[in-house]
Design an enzyme around this catalytic site. Sequence first.
Site, PDB file in Angstrom:
ATOM      1  N   HIS A   1       9.335  31.679  -0.299  1.00 56.70           N
ATOM      2  CA  HIS A   1       8.362  30.591  -0.160  1.00 56.70           C
ATOM      3  C   HIS A   1       8.386  29.711  -1.400  1.00 56.70           C
ATOM      4  O   HIS A   1       8.761  30.139  -2.485  1.00 56.70           O
ATOM      5  CB  HIS A   1       6.947  31.127   0.072  1.00 56.70           C
ATOM      6  CG  HIS A   1       6.492  32.138  -0.947  1.00 56.70           C
ATOM      7  ND1 HIS A   1       6.907  33.446  -0.912  1.00 56.70           N
ATOM      8  CD2 HIS A   1       5.675  32.019  -2.025  1.00 56.70           C
ATOM      9  CE1 HIS A   1       6.351  34.101  -1.921  1.00 56.70           C
ATOM     10  NE2 HIS A   1       5.613  33.263  -2.624  1.00 56.70           N
TER      11      HIS A   1
ATOM     12  N   ASN B   1       8.811  32.123  -6.876  1.00 54.33           N
ATOM     13  CA  ASN B   1       8.902  33.376  -7.610  1.00 54.33           C
ATOM     14  C   ASN B   1       9.845  34.321  -6.882  1.00 54.33           C
ATOM     15  O   ASN B   1       9.782  34.439  -5.655  1.00 54.33           O
ATOM     16  CB  ASN B   1       7.515  34.023  -7.733  1.00 54.33           C
ATOM     17  CG  ASN B   1       6.565  33.178  -8.558  1.00 54.33           C
ATOM     18  OD1 ASN B   1       6.922  32.708  -9.627  1.00 54.33           O
ATOM     19  ND2 ASN B   1       5.360  32.969  -8.052  1.00 54.33           N
TER      20      ASN B   1
END
Length: 122
Positions: free
Chosen positions: A104, A91
């Site tokens: 991440h 995201n």
Amino acid sequence: MAYDSNNIFAKILRGEIPCKKVYEDDFALAFHDINPQAPTHILVVPKGPYVNYDDFVTSAETEELAGFARAIGKTIAEAGVAQGGYRLISNSGVDAHQEVPHYHIHILGGRDLGAMLEKAEA
Ligand code: AMP
């Protein structure tokens, strides 16, 4: 967006906050998500200070890019989801609801994950 070194994953990388570690090497740390959305829900974070995917691929050295990609593969093997299947998600920013401003990858698996995205409202 400037990198905020007080974000929660930076604190985990510095050992200031505990995590349930799955895999670690020179380039990445992988640990279980605190609020799992599937039986397997692991986060893989690069050790360097990058906000999101585009920051990482623009700013990181080639060795870090390759090392991070391999660390994701090793985490997938460690998690045992390769045979059943898995989904990788990253995201970035407001539209993607990024909560933690340290790049991440989510590794999700262990069940049928359904459609990739919810259908848009008519
Ligand atoms: P994102 O919306 O892609 O930024 O996802 C951030 C993820 O980090 C969420 O799935 C959270 O549940 C997870 N998370 C937040 N704090 C922690 C923590 N201390 N340990 C493990 N996972 C966390």
